[in-house]
Structure formats: structure tokens, C-alpha cells
Design an enzyme around this catalytic site. Structure first.
Site, PDB file in Angstrom:
ATOM      1  N   GLY A  11      17.780  39.418   9.376  1.00  0.00           N
ATOM      2  CA  GLY A  11      17.029  39.738   8.119  1.00  0.00           C
ATOM      3  C   GLY A  11      17.630  40.847   7.448  1.00  0.00           C
ATOM      4  O   GLY A  11      18.463  41.553   7.804  1.00  0.00           O
ATOM      5  N   GLY A  37      15.863  34.676   7.833  1.00  0.00           N
ATOM      6  CA  GLY A  37      16.928  35.465   7.942  1.00  0.00           C
ATOM      7  C   GLY A  37      18.167  34.667   7.500  1.00  0.00           C
ATOM      8  O   GLY A  37      18.143  33.424   7.292  1.00  0.00           O
ATOM      9  N   VAL A  58      11.374  33.902  18.687  1.00  0.00           N
ATOM     10  CA  VAL A  58      10.815  34.850  19.781  1.00  0.00           C
ATOM     11  C   VAL A  58       9.146  34.498  19.978  1.00  0.00           C
ATOM     12  O   VAL A  58       8.694  35.238  20.961  1.00  0.00           O
ATOM     13  CB  VAL A  58      11.022  36.432  19.101  1.00  0.00           C
ATOM     14  CG1 VAL A  58      12.446  36.865  19.225  1.00  0.00           C
ATOM     15  CG2 VAL A  58      10.154  36.498  17.717  1.00  0.00           C
ATOM     16  N   TYR A 146      -0.533  37.755   7.500  1.00  0.00           N
ATOM     17  CA  TYR A 146       0.530  38.697   7.605  1.00  0.00           C
ATOM     18  C   TYR A 146      -0.348  40.202   8.108  1.00  0.00           C
ATOM     19  O   TYR A 146       0.067  40.741   9.073  1.00  0.00           O
ATOM     20  CB  TYR A 146       1.216  39.077   6.131  1.00  0.00           C
ATOM     21  CG  TYR A 146       2.469  40.281   6.535  1.00  0.00           C
ATOM     22  CD1 TYR A 146       3.536  39.668   7.379  1.00  0.00           C
ATOM     23  CD2 TYR A 146       2.419  41.201   5.765  1.00  0.00           C
ATOM     24  CE1 TYR A 146       4.506  40.778   7.566  1.00  0.00           C
ATOM     25  CE2 TYR A 146       3.425  42.142   5.887  1.00  0.00           C
ATOM     26  CZ  TYR A 146       4.367  41.949   6.621  1.00  0.00           C
ATOM     27  OH  TYR A 146       5.544  42.944   6.836  1.00  0.00           O
ATOM     28  N   TYR A 160      -0.220  47.753  25.626  1.00  0.00           N
ATOM     29  CA  TYR A 160       0.773  47.696  26.588  1.00  0.00           C
ATOM     30  C   TYR A 160       1.359  49.042  26.932  1.00  0.00           C
ATOM     31  O   TYR A 160       1.615  49.679  28.120  1.00  0.00           O
ATOM     32  CB  TYR A 160       2.061  46.961  26.165  1.00  0.00           C
ATOM     33  CG  TYR A 160       1.943  45.591  26.903  1.00  0.00           C
ATOM     34  CD1 TYR A 160       1.097  44.577  26.213  1.00  0.00           C
ATOM     35  CD2 TYR A 160       2.887  45.144  27.572  1.00  0.00           C
ATOM     36  CE1 TYR A 160       1.094  43.200  26.642  1.00  0.00           C
ATOM     37  CE2 TYR A 160       2.781  43.806  28.272  1.00  0.00           C
ATOM     38  CZ  TYR A 160       1.957  42.841  27.804  1.00  0.00           C
ATOM     39  OH  TYR A 160       2.210  41.544  28.248  1.00  0.00           O
ATOM     40  N   THR A 176      10.334  48.548   0.704  1.00  0.00           N
ATOM     41  CA  THR A 176      11.698  48.960   1.028  1.00  0.00           C
ATOM     42  C   THR A 176      12.590  47.957   0.323  1.00  0.00           C
ATOM     43  O   THR A 176      12.331  46.755   0.270  1.00  0.00           O
ATOM     44  CB  THR A 176      12.164  48.698   2.629  1.00  0.00           C
ATOM     45  OG1 THR A 176      11.106  49.762   3.284  1.00  0.00           O
ATOM     46  CG2 THR A 176      13.635  49.491   2.859  1.00  0.00           C
TER      47      THR A 176
END
Ligand code: UDP
Length: 329
Positions: A11, A37, A58, A146, A160, A176
Site C-alpha cells: 500500500g 495495495g 491477514v 473504519y 495484549y 498523510t
């Protein structure tokens, strides 16, 4: 040689991170399902012996043989148009995807850095946004898939860290831009530059009084690199505090590109944040980081990139114009 796994490695941000870690002498494994991507972002790395690409989603169980030192979870659709088109995958990669990454990290004893976002602040009532602000998010609005996935991702990562003692880092990324953004991802910068290059009017949503603060990708990558190597497990804002209205931004793009077209106003999308500016005190104090590239320089580099793309890229418009869920007020 240390090994880093970068999910979303093909990506926009992921591919720049691959470049940086290769430059720093790491072995880099990029993983991507290529939904948003693009292999062209990393094809220059394929010839390197210390670079590997795994075509994998993933959100499904991740198997990586051998040792891993770091995992950077950057897989996710990330533009409002993308996550409206693929809402379930967006939710899955932020929840099942991070769970798989964290599980893998435990087995490998690796440190995990997750890409979070200024969207966790929603339409913010605190301005500029500090990491302590909890946000103002509509879970069932068009951005909910999102925003809530990213908020869940932060919660899971902290769990975690506290429960399993895993080494974790959380970066909250503000708007960005730079080379390798997708021309048709619907975000304001590629939208405006694409329109200028095609000789179309620039589509400003609302009256353009909403603000954003744009960070050049090289600055962001530097901040992420420093955060990964720091010892701070809580969220850190990385972004450029130079805030601008969308109207002024459109005018800057008109000047930069020399287009004869004008800004036209379209209805504002639902839940579009009215203002956004990072408070980067933490990044400055903890990481000694602040952005170096000003908008004039960054926009010039990005414009040159878009101009260098083949013509058919320029006209390959996303089918988002009348996208039914892109509700407007
Ligand atoms: N925007 C716009 N015209 C466009 C695309 C976006 O005026 O063609 C506006 C959008 O409404 C928002 C801002 O630009 O206020 C930034 O949008 P973007 O999708 O880039 O990212 P966001 O920060 O909203 O997630």
C-alpha cells in the site's frame, strides 16, 4: 539481520515503510492481499535478497516461517471511499487481522506497531487533538466501520500488552500524502490533482471551511521508525500541525498545477470531521520528532509523481461518484 513483517506492505504507507526498513538493513517481509495495495509500489524491491512478498489476507491465519523481530500492522483500506466500498473487510482487518498479528507476535516474541488513525477522534470537539482525548465517533455512520475497527485495534493491542506483556506501539496517523497514493482513492489530494490534470473542476465538499493538516509521507515514516524503536507503549500522534481549510487547499492545488479550472461545491458527506490538527507534543518530547517537509515542497514532489503516471491511470476513475452509501447531508 533483523526481520520485519509489514502487513499492507504494497500500500501507500506500507511500501514506503518497506523502503525505509530495507535502507536500514533489515530483512523485510511485505504481506498484502492487494485489495487496495498495488505491486507496482514494491516491484523495485523484488530483486533484493532481503525482501520477500507474501500474497495473503491477514484476516486469515498468518504463517511466517523463521524469526520475526518486528510486525507493523498497516493492512487496511484507509480512504472514506474504500472503506465504504469494502466495509466488512475493513472491520475484519482491524479486528481479526490484528488478532492474527498479535498472536503471531507472541509466538515469535516480536514487537508490534499498529497503524491507528486520527479517525479514532471522530469529529473532534477538542482541538488540536491530544492523545488523551477519547473522541467523538458515530459507530453506525458511514465512517463507523473504519473508526471502530481502529479503536478496537487499539484496545486489542493494549490488552495484549497488559495481559501478555507483549511489546506494542500505537501510532495515530493524521492525513498523510505523497507519491504512491492512489489517484482514484477518493481522498482530497489525489482527487484535486487528478481533476486538475484531466482539466475538470475541483470538487470541494461543502463550503470548504472544514480543516485538515497534511503530513508528507517521509516525515511520517521517520516518526513511525522512531516510535517503533522507542519504549513507549501508548498512542502517539504523528502528523503535521500545519492546518488548512479544504478551500485554501484547493486554491493551492489550482496554483500548483496552473489549471484553468475552478473549485465547485458538492454536498458535504455525512459525519465529515469539521476540523483536524494533531497536537504533537508527545512525539516531540518522546521521539525528538517533528515534520521537516513543508506543504509547498511536499505537494511539488507529489504532483511530479502524479504527472509521471501513464495516461490511462489518470482516466481510470473509481466508480465512486454516485456510490450509494456515500450519504450526503
Ligand atoms: N474532500 C473534498 N473533495 C474531494 C474529496 C474530499 O472536498 O473530492 C474533503 C472531504 O470532505 C474532507 C477533506 O476533503 O473534508 C479530506 O478528505 P479525505 O477523504 O482526503 O480524508 P478524511 O480526512 O476526510 O478522512
Amino acid at each position: 539481520m533483523k526481520t520485519v513483517l509489514i502487513t499492507g506492505g504494497a500500500g501507500f504507507l506500507g511500501s514506503h515503510l518497506c523502503d525505509r526498513f530495507i535502507k536500514e538493513g533489515y530483512r523485510v517481509i511485505a504481506m498484502d492481499n492487494l485489495i487496495t495495495g498495488d505491486l507496482r509500489n514494491i516491484e523495485h524491491l523484488f530483486k533484493l535478497p532481503n525482501f520477500e512478498f507474501y500474497h495473503h489476507d491477514v484476516s486469515k491465519f498468518i504463517h511466517v516461517p523463521g524469526e520475526l523481530d518486528y510486525i507493523l500492522h498497516f493492512a487496511s483500506p484507509a480512504s472514506p471511499i474504500d472503506y465504504l466500498k469494502i466495509p466488512i473487510q475493513t472491520l475484519k482487518v482491524g479486528s481479526l487481522g490484528i488478532h492474527n498479528c498479535l498472536g503471531l507476535a507472541r509466538v515469535k516474541n516480536a514487537r508490534v506497531l499498529i497503524a491507528s488513525t486520527s479517525e479514532v477522534y471522530g469529529d473532534p470537539t477538542v482541538h488540536p487533538q491530544t492523545e488523551e482525548y477519547w473522541g467523538n465517533v458515530n459507530p453506525v455512520g458511514p465512517r463507523g466501520v473504519y473508526d471502530e475497527a481502529k479503536r478496537f485495534q487499539e484496545a486489542m493491542t493494549m490488552a495484549y500488552h497488559t495481559y501478555h506483556g507483549l511489546e506494542t506501539r500505537i501510532v495515530r496517523i493524521f492525513n498523510t500524502y505523497g507519491p504512491r497514493m492512489r489517484l482514484n482513492d477518493g481522498r482530497v489530494l489525489p482527487a484535486f490533482i487528478g481533476q486538475a490534470l484531466r482539466g475538470e473542476d475541483l470538487t470541494m465538499f461543502g463550503d470548504g471551511s472544514q480543516t485538515r493538516s497534511f503530513c508528507f509521507v517521509d516525515d511520517l515514516v521517520e516518526g513511525i521508525y522512531r516510535l517503533l524503536l522507542s519504549d513507549y507503549p501508548y498512542p502517539v500522534n504523528i502528523g503535521n500541525p500545519d492546518e488548512i481549510t479544504i478551500k485554501e487547499f484547493g486554491e493551492e492545488i489550482i496554483k500548483l498545477t496552473g489549471t484553468n479550472q475552478k473549485l465547485i461545491s458538492l454536498p458535504l458527506p455525512k459525519d465529515d470531521p469539521k476540523q483536524r490538527q494533531p497536537n504533537i507534543t508527545k512525539a516531540k518530547e518522546l521521539l525528538g520528532w517533528e515534520p521537516k517537509v513543508n506543504r509547498a515542497e511536499g505537494l511539488k514532489i507529489t504532483y511530479e509523481y502524479f504527472k509521471s503516471l501513464p495516461n490511462d491511470e489518470l482516466y481510470k476513475m473509481a466508480d465512486h461518484r454516485g456510490f450509494k452509501d456515500y450519504e450526503r447531508k
